[in-house]
Design an enzyme around this catalytic site. Structure first.
Site, mmCIF file in Angstrom:
data_model
loop_
_atom_site.group_PDB
_atom_site.id
_atom_site.type_symbol
_atom_site.label_atom_id
_atom_site.label_comp_id
_atom_site.label_asym_id
_atom_site.label_seq_id
_atom_site.Cartn_x
_atom_site.Cartn_y
_atom_site.Cartn_z
ATOM 1 N NE ARG A 1 -9.565 -4.548 4.222
ATOM 2 C CZ ARG A 1 -9.582 -4.369 5.535
ATOM 3 N NH1 ARG A 1 -10.590 -4.835 6.260
ATOM 4 N NH2 ARG A 1 -8.619 -3.749 6.148
ATOM 5 C CD GLU B 1 -2.626 -0.059 3.904
ATOM 6 O OE1 GLU B 1 -2.838 -1.086 3.243
ATOM 7 O OE2 GLU B 1 -3.520 0.710 4.303
ATOM 8 N NE ARG C 1 -4.556 6.897 4.097
ATOM 9 C CZ ARG C 1 -5.263 5.834 4.429
ATOM 10 N NH1 ARG C 1 -5.575 5.617 5.691
ATOM 11 N NH2 ARG C 1 -5.665 4.986 3.507
ATOM 12 C CG ASP D 1 -8.372 2.780 1.437
ATOM 13 O OD1 ASP D 1 -8.454 2.313 0.293
ATOM 14 O OD2 ASP D 1 -8.073 2.103 2.429
ATOM 15 C CD GLU E 1 -6.198 -0.174 -6.636
ATOM 16 O OE1 GLU E 1 -5.072 0.351 -6.803
ATOM 17 O OE2 GLU E 1 -6.424 -0.981 -5.724
ATOM 18 C CD GLU F 1 -11.295 -1.897 2.774
ATOM 19 O OE1 GLU F 1 -10.851 -1.917 1.605
ATOM 20 O OE2 GLU F 1 -10.586 -1.657 3.760
ATOM 21 C CD1 TRP G 1 -4.127 3.356 9.106
ATOM 22 C CD2 TRP G 1 -3.202 1.965 10.592
ATOM 23 N NE1 TRP G 1 -3.165 2.626 8.446
ATOM 24 C CE2 TRP G 1 -2.574 1.759 9.337
ATOM 25 C CE3 TRP G 1 -2.769 1.186 11.674
ATOM 26 C CZ2 TRP G 1 -1.548 0.832 9.142
ATOM 27 C CZ3 TRP G 1 -1.756 0.252 11.474
ATOM 28 C CH2 TRP G 1 -1.150 0.075 10.230
HETATM 29 C C1 GCU Z 1 -7.106 -0.625 2.160
HETATM 30 C C2 GCU Z 1 -7.556 -1.971 2.637
HETATM 31 C C3 GCU Z 1 -6.423 -2.948 2.700
HETATM 32 C C4 GCU Z 1 -5.685 -2.960 1.363
HETATM 33 C C5 GCU Z 1 -5.266 -1.560 0.998
HETATM 34 C C6 GCU Z 1 -4.619 -1.470 -0.367
HETATM 35 O O1 GCU Z 1 -6.319 -0.011 3.123
HETATM 36 O O2 GCU Z 1 -8.144 -1.859 3.907
HETATM 37 O O3 GCU Z 1 -6.945 -4.211 2.995
HETATM 38 O O4 GCU Z 1 -4.581 -3.786 1.427
HETATM 39 O O5 GCU Z 1 -6.378 -0.736 0.974
HETATM 40 O O6 GCU Z 1 -5.296 -1.030 -1.283
HETATM 41 O O7 GCU Z 1 -3.468 -1.808 -0.517
#
Ligand code: GCU
Length: 699
Positions: free
Chosen positions: A167, A290, A335, A364, A386, A392, A542
């Protein structure tokens, strides 16, 4: 003064106002400033650099006091007793990082005193003095007492060891791992200067999607070299810990946090790091999110994982920042609810040196989200916020979007967790519930681009993040003004005009991307441009269709009590408010409600018309921005003027793209014409759907 942006807000341009210049010159006639530590040395260097630039003169820094002194920069223990006695009360409350800049009358004349309890405070005070001068402030009656309200003020670099940046839209990673530790890029030093100038005191060098290799001896030596560069600036280094590292680089068969061998491995690894980097900050961990490994792979909890790592670093004073950005593919509900559901029951169970890192909103980093319901809901656990500085979801480094406006909105949001006035800022600074550690993280927007951040105005997002981490109660407008003055020009016409432009830029992006509470409609994977039609990704959550849920009956995500009931994660006052579309602030309408296309908005428009008009408004706002910027030509050097002009033209094109693609797509469901005032799309929906960007950056 020409600039390529490399100097950021530390340009130290000559003071143009002749009266002020003379006053400053008098005030710098006789300076007491004794060095002797690495922190004081960098403060002295910075002062000399700033004064040469702004006042066009070299200054001598005297190592001994004289009656002639007009400026005294010294820690409290080195001040003469009369001065230190007069500051005693302020000094007592100043802590380790605070400073005082005060004009004091002594021996019948005014002396400016910069003082602090520590060398770190002196460094911060020196940077502040220079900043005030860059803003052309009068120092003759100055009286500033400042200390940070938040302990950890930290950048998170999503930088990979191959120098790509997840990103990242401003080039490659600053960290030249290949040439480290032998080669120290001047960039590392200038990066540290910039951070110290706004009070940032920590940096996580590596991506949350972590690579265990950085924990091997060869890389630890490289990290050590960076830590050595940053130390004089008061910046600690942190690393991301890949949870499966004991297997990947340690030769163990498991990474189970309750396994004694695993515990021992992390302890030994921590000891090894601290031997080289005695002030190593600790670890940041993304676990069971993720695809990242974590304690749940072994049937253990976030508490088990975080506490195991916390025990490994605690003998050295280290901390663990454990991320709450988790959402499982097996959860069928919503989510937005998952982090709260997973973490809140653990309140009070984490070690003292663990802090949970929570994104500003429950999904997000969208252009707009309500605040994350975890804020205020874990009174016995330190939570840090955060934010994402890298854009992004907000136009990469092409769109001018002033993010401190977004940060301020979240920080000033009222959680009601302890009654009215329980703002997110008070949760974060630890004043709502007494917290042992407090923190604010910003996902960095920095790379190898000559101006660091890709867009000249994206520098303001780095700057503003640092300022708000220092004091989350600051006004984003004041921050914009400071930054404009230091970065571009002190001309009032310029500052007053551009300050408003920056403030408005945030709402513009919300309007042309995701108005009225819509969210996550970016094309998937790279997140570049609109993709509201995307519905074919392996995980439901997603897909943009999961978030807007447009159909013939209406649009929006029903998070009310009769829907996913996400509203119930907020304090009762807010749950009630968000549960009813009539009392939900319209900017969050479709976040919490699925409403019919003919639902009546507060301004009397139907929902369909209202959405369409918002998209148009966003586009128009970019148009206005372009016109306004055009008038700024006399105040800005040609290079940056042209750069911003070109970027704004791209932003306008992309804003129209967003408007047209989203409205054509939603029109299939609303079956209604575009209202008067909304421009006709230039292309068909099929055209927009056919666009592909295999090399979009940051992926
Ligand atoms: C978002 C982002 C990812 C990143 C994730 C995170 O989903 O697209 O690239 O890893 O946030 O904050 O862990």
């Amino acid at each position: 003064m020409a600039s390529n942006g490399y100097d950021l807000w530390l340009r130290y341009a000559p003071v143009e106002d002749q009266t002020l210049l003379t006053t400053y010159q008098e005030q710098f006639q006789s300076v007491y400033f004794k060095g002797g530590s690495s922190k004081l040395d960098v403060a002295q260097k910075e002062l000399k650099r700033g004064i040469t630039g702004m006042l066009g003169q070299n200054i001598v820094l005297n190592p001994s006091f004289s009656d002639k002194n007009t400026l005294i920069i010294a820690s409290a223990k080195n001040l003469n007793t009369a001065i230190s006695a007069s500051l005693e009360k302020d000094l007592k409350d100043l802590g380790e990082e605070g400073f005082i800049i005060k004009s004091i009358n002594t021996n019948g004349k005014n002396v400016i005193v910069v003082t602090a309890n520590t060398d770190q405070g002196i460094l911060y005070g020196t940077f502040k003095l220079l900043m005030l001068m860059q803003e052309n402030r009068d120092l003759s009656a100055i009286n500033r007492v400042e200390k940070p309200k938040i302990d950890l003020r930290i950048l998170n670099h999503w930088d990979n060891l191959d120098r790509t940046v997840e990103r990242g839209y401003a080039g490659f990673s600053l960290w030249n791992w290949q040439k480290l530790p032998g080669f120290i890029d001047q960039r590392y030093i200038d990066y540290a200067r910039a951070n110290a100038s706004i009070g940032i005191n920590g940096t996580v060098l590596t991506n949350v999607n972590a690579n265990a290799l950085v924990l091997t001896p060869r890389y630890i030596d490289k990290v050590t070299a960076l830590a050595d560069v940053f130390r004089p600036y008061g910046i600690k280094v942190y690393l991301t810990a890949r949870f499966s590292a004991p297997i990947e680089i340690g030769g163990l068969e498991t990474a189970d946090p309750l396994d004694p061998k695993v515990k021992q491995w992390w302890k030994a690894k921590s000891d090894e790091i601290y031997q080289k980097i005695p002030d190593f900050g600790g670890f940041l961990v993304k676990a069971n999110s993720e695809g990242q490994p974590g304690p749940q792979n072994y049937g253990r909890s976030h508490v088990d994982g975080a506490n195991m790592l916390a025990d490994a670093v605690s003998p050295h004073g280290g901390i663990v920042m454990w991320r709450a950005f988790v959402y499982s593919e097996d959860d069928a509900t919503d989510r937005a609810k998952q982090a709260y559901s997973e973490f809140v029951p653990f309140d009070g169970q984490f070690r003292d040196n663990v802090i949970i890192q929570v994104k500003n909103g429950p999904i997000d980093f969208q252009p707009r989200e309500p605040f994350h319901p975890m804020f205020g809901a874990m009174p016995k656990t330190p939570l840090m916020i955060e934010f994402q500085l890298t854009q992004e979801y907000l136009g990469f480094s092409t769109h001018l979007v002033y993010l401190p406006k977004l940060f301020e909105e979240v920080l000033q949001a009222d959680t009601y967790q302890e009654g009215k006035g329980s703002t997110v800022a008070k949760v974060i600074d630890g004043s709502l519930h007494d917290k042992k550690i407090t923190g604010m993280a910003g996902v960095a927007n920095i790379g190898t681009d000559i101006n660091w951040t890709g867009h000249p105005f994206a520098e303001a997002n780095w700057y503003g993040f640092g300022r708000l981490a220092w004091d989350p109660e600051l006004d984003s407008r004041d921050i914009a003004k400071e930054w404009l003055r230091a970065t571009f020009s002190n001309k009032e016409e310029f500052v007053n005009t551009m300050e408003q432009v920056m403030i408005d830029s945030r709402e513009a992006v919300v309007n042309y991307m995701t108005p009225l509470g819509l969210h996550h409609m970016m094309d998937t994977g790279h997140h570049y441009g609109p993709g509201p039609w995307v519905d074919n990704l392996s995980r439901a959550d997603w897909n943009p269709v999961y978030y807007h849920k447009a159909d013939s009956l209406g649009i929006g995500f029903d998070r009310t009590k009769s829907g996913s009931d996400a509203v119930d994660q907020y304090a009762p006052e807010l749950a009630k408010r968000f549960n009813d579309p009539k009392t939900t602030p319209e900017e969050f309408l479709l976040w919490f409600h699925h409403l019919p296309w003919d639902y009546k908005l507060k301004n009397g428009e139907s929902l369909w018309n209202g959405i369409a008009l918002k998209y148009q408004e966003g586009v128009d706002e970019v148009g206005t921005l372009i016109k306004t910027w055009g008038k700024m030509k006399p105040y800005v050097d040609a290079a940056r003027f042209n750069e911003v002009s070109m970027l704004l033209d791209i932003q306008l094109k992309e804003a129209k793209w967003w408007r047209d693609a989203c409205l054509l797509y939603f029109q299939q469901f609303s079956q209604q014409p575009l209202p008067a005032g909304v421009e006709k799309p230039a292309e068909t929906l099929d055209y927009f759907k056919s666009l592909r960007f295999p090399y979009a950056p940051g992926n």
